[in-house]
Design a protein around this motif. Structure first.
Motif, short mmCIF file in Angstrom:
data_model
loop_
_atom_site.label_atom_id
_atom_site.label_comp_id
_atom_site.label_asym_id
_atom_site.label_seq_id
_atom_site.Cartn_x
_atom_site.Cartn_y
_atom_site.Cartn_z
N CYS A 72 0.79 -1.24 0.00
CA CYS A 72 0.00 0.00 0.00
C CYS A 72 0.82 1.29 0.00
CB CYS A 72 -0.92 0.03 1.22
SG CYS A 72 -1.78 -1.51 1.58
N VAL A 73 2.05 1.21 0.49
CA VAL A 73 2.85 2.40 0.73
C VAL A 73 3.10 3.22 -0.54
CG1 VAL A 73 5.14 1.34 0.48
CG2 VAL A 73 4.82 3.25 2.06
N ALA A 74 3.22 2.58 -1.69
CA ALA A 74 3.52 3.30 -2.93
C ALA A 74 2.43 4.31 -3.28
CB ALA A 74 3.70 2.32 -4.08
N CYS A 75 1.20 4.01 -2.95
CA CYS A 75 0.09 4.93 -3.27
C CYS A 75 -0.32 5.81 -2.09
CB CYS A 75 -1.13 4.15 -3.75
SG CYS A 75 -0.90 3.37 -5.36
N HIS A 76 -0.27 5.26 -0.88
CA HIS A 76 -0.82 5.97 0.27
C HIS A 76 0.23 6.59 1.19
CE1 HIS A 76 -4.92 4.82 -0.68
NE2 HIS A 76 -4.48 3.60 -0.92
N LYS A 79 3.54 7.18 5.83
CA LYS A 79 2.82 7.49 7.08
C LYS A 79 1.32 7.63 6.83
CE LYS A 79 6.84 9.53 9.20
NZ LYS A 79 7.44 10.68 9.86
N LEU A 80 0.84 6.97 5.77
CA LEU A 80 -0.57 6.99 5.39
C LEU A 80 -1.07 8.39 5.03
CD1 LEU A 80 -0.14 4.72 7.82
CD2 LEU A 80 -2.50 4.27 7.29
N GLU A 81 -0.13 9.26 4.67
CA GLU A 81 -0.44 10.66 4.38
C GLU A 81 -0.98 10.89 2.98
OE1 GLU A 81 3.81 10.14 2.92
OE2 GLU A 81 2.56 9.31 4.52
N GLY A 82 -0.96 9.88 2.15
CA GLY A 82 -1.45 10.01 0.79
C GLY A 82 -0.33 10.28 -0.19
N GLY A 83 -0.64 10.19 -1.44
CA GLY A 83 0.31 10.39 -2.53
C GLY A 83 -0.49 10.20 -3.80
N LEU A 84 -0.22 9.11 -4.51
CA LEU A 84 -1.05 8.77 -5.67
C LEU A 84 -2.47 8.46 -5.23
CD1 LEU A 84 1.41 6.46 -7.62
CD2 LEU A 84 0.80 8.81 -8.16
N GLY A 85 -2.59 7.80 -4.07
CA GLY A 85 -3.90 7.49 -3.48
C GLY A 85 -4.20 8.50 -2.38
N PRO A 86 -5.41 8.47 -1.86
CA PRO A 86 -5.80 9.45 -0.84
C PRO A 86 -5.11 9.21 0.50
CG PRO A 86 -7.55 7.86 -1.15
CD PRO A 86 -6.52 7.57 -2.20
N ALA A 87 -5.08 10.24 1.31
CA ALA A 87 -4.59 10.13 2.69
C ALA A 87 -5.55 9.23 3.46
CB ALA A 87 -4.51 11.50 3.33
N THR A 103 -10.95 11.50 5.70
CA THR A 103 -10.12 10.30 5.76
C THR A 103 -10.89 9.22 6.50
OG1 THR A 103 -9.08 10.82 7.87
CG2 THR A 103 -8.03 11.72 5.88
N VAL A 104 -10.28 8.06 6.63
CA VAL A 104 -10.90 6.95 7.36
C VAL A 104 -11.24 7.39 8.78
CG1 VAL A 104 -10.49 4.66 8.34
CG2 VAL A 104 -9.79 5.17 5.98
N TYR A 141 -4.44 -2.02 11.02
CA TYR A 141 -3.34 -1.05 10.98
C TYR A 141 -3.85 0.36 10.68
CZ TYR A 141 0.90 1.35 9.49
OH TYR A 141 1.91 2.26 9.33
N VAL A 142 -4.73 0.49 9.70
CA VAL A 142 -5.27 1.81 9.34
C VAL A 142 -6.11 2.36 10.50
CG1 VAL A 142 -6.79 3.05 7.75
CG2 VAL A 142 -5.17 1.37 6.85
N LEU A 143 -6.89 1.51 11.13
CA LEU A 143 -7.68 1.96 12.28
C LEU A 143 -6.77 2.38 13.44
CD1 LEU A 143 -10.60 -0.63 12.20
CD2 LEU A 143 -10.67 1.78 11.52
N HIS A 144 -5.68 1.64 13.66
CA HIS A 144 -4.72 2.02 14.70
C HIS A 144 -4.08 3.37 14.38
CE1 HIS A 144 -1.36 2.13 17.41
NE2 HIS A 144 -0.52 2.11 16.38
#
Length: 196
Positions: A72-76, A79-87, A103-104, A141-144
């Motif tokens: 997932c890191v390549a898009c998001h 630090k889950l901050e976003g990039g190609l994909g949303p934050a 965001t989630v 992980y995303v919820l955490h």
């Protein structure tokens, strides 16, 4: 009409030839077959907000971080901050501002919806390639990361359905009479029967 126009004759011949297979297929009762339960199970993967449809399995925040880093890191972002994909994190307290960050953690009302979305469409380049354990883990992980679950959390169908998202009460049921359409699962009326 010019009966000698070759373009008209060619068009008429194409139409006539294309109608033959359609007519033959309509008369052939062996065209197609009923889908088996096993075949349908591969497509019937939707998960409802109440947790209906969640598969067996479980996942941990720790495993979710590992899967996230590889899938997932390549898009998001790291630090889950976003990039190609949303934050996937941030935005707390921004929904009533001029520039809400959805965001989630700040917007999504159900954790089960996160599981459903990841399972159905992620990773972007290979949707539905993650195991149920991987999906549960990435969800954890995303919820955490959004402060919803502790670092040592393990989730399964029962515990995920019980998660209360921060914006759960930010949504309301559309109670307009014309917007009510209860889900029908058996012996459903047809459109013509509903109009009677």
């Amino acid at each position: 009409m010019d009966a000698c126009n070759p373009t008209r004759w060619i068009a008429a011949a194409i139409l006539a030839c294309s109608a033959i297979p359609l007519a033959a297929g309509a008369a052939d009762p062996s065209l197609g077959r009923i889908v088996t339960d096993k075949e349908l199970a591969g497509w019937n993967i939707d998960v409802f907000p109440d947790g209906t449809g969640l598969p067996p399995g479980k996942g941990t925040v720790a495993l979710g971080e590992k899967v996230y880093q590889t899938q997932c890191v390549a898009c998001h972002g790291a630090k889950l901050e976003g990039g190609l994909g949303p934050a996937l994190v941030g935005g707390a307290g921004t929904l009533k501002s001029d520039k809400p960050i959805k965001t989630v953690g700040s917007y999504w009302p159900y954790a089960t919806t996160l599981f459903d979305y990841i399972r159905r469409s992620m990773p972007f380049q290979a949707p539905q390639s993650l195991s149920n354990e991987d999906v549960y883990s990435v969800t954890a992980y995303v919820l955490h990361a959004n402060g919803v679950l502790p670092a040592d959390a393990t989730i399964d169908a029962k515990s995920l359905a019980a998660v209360k998202m921060p914006n759960r009460n930010g949504f309301y049921v559309d109670d307009r009479p014309d917007a009510k359409n209860p889900r029908c699962m058996k012996d459903c009326p047809t459109a013509s029967a509903a109009k009677r």
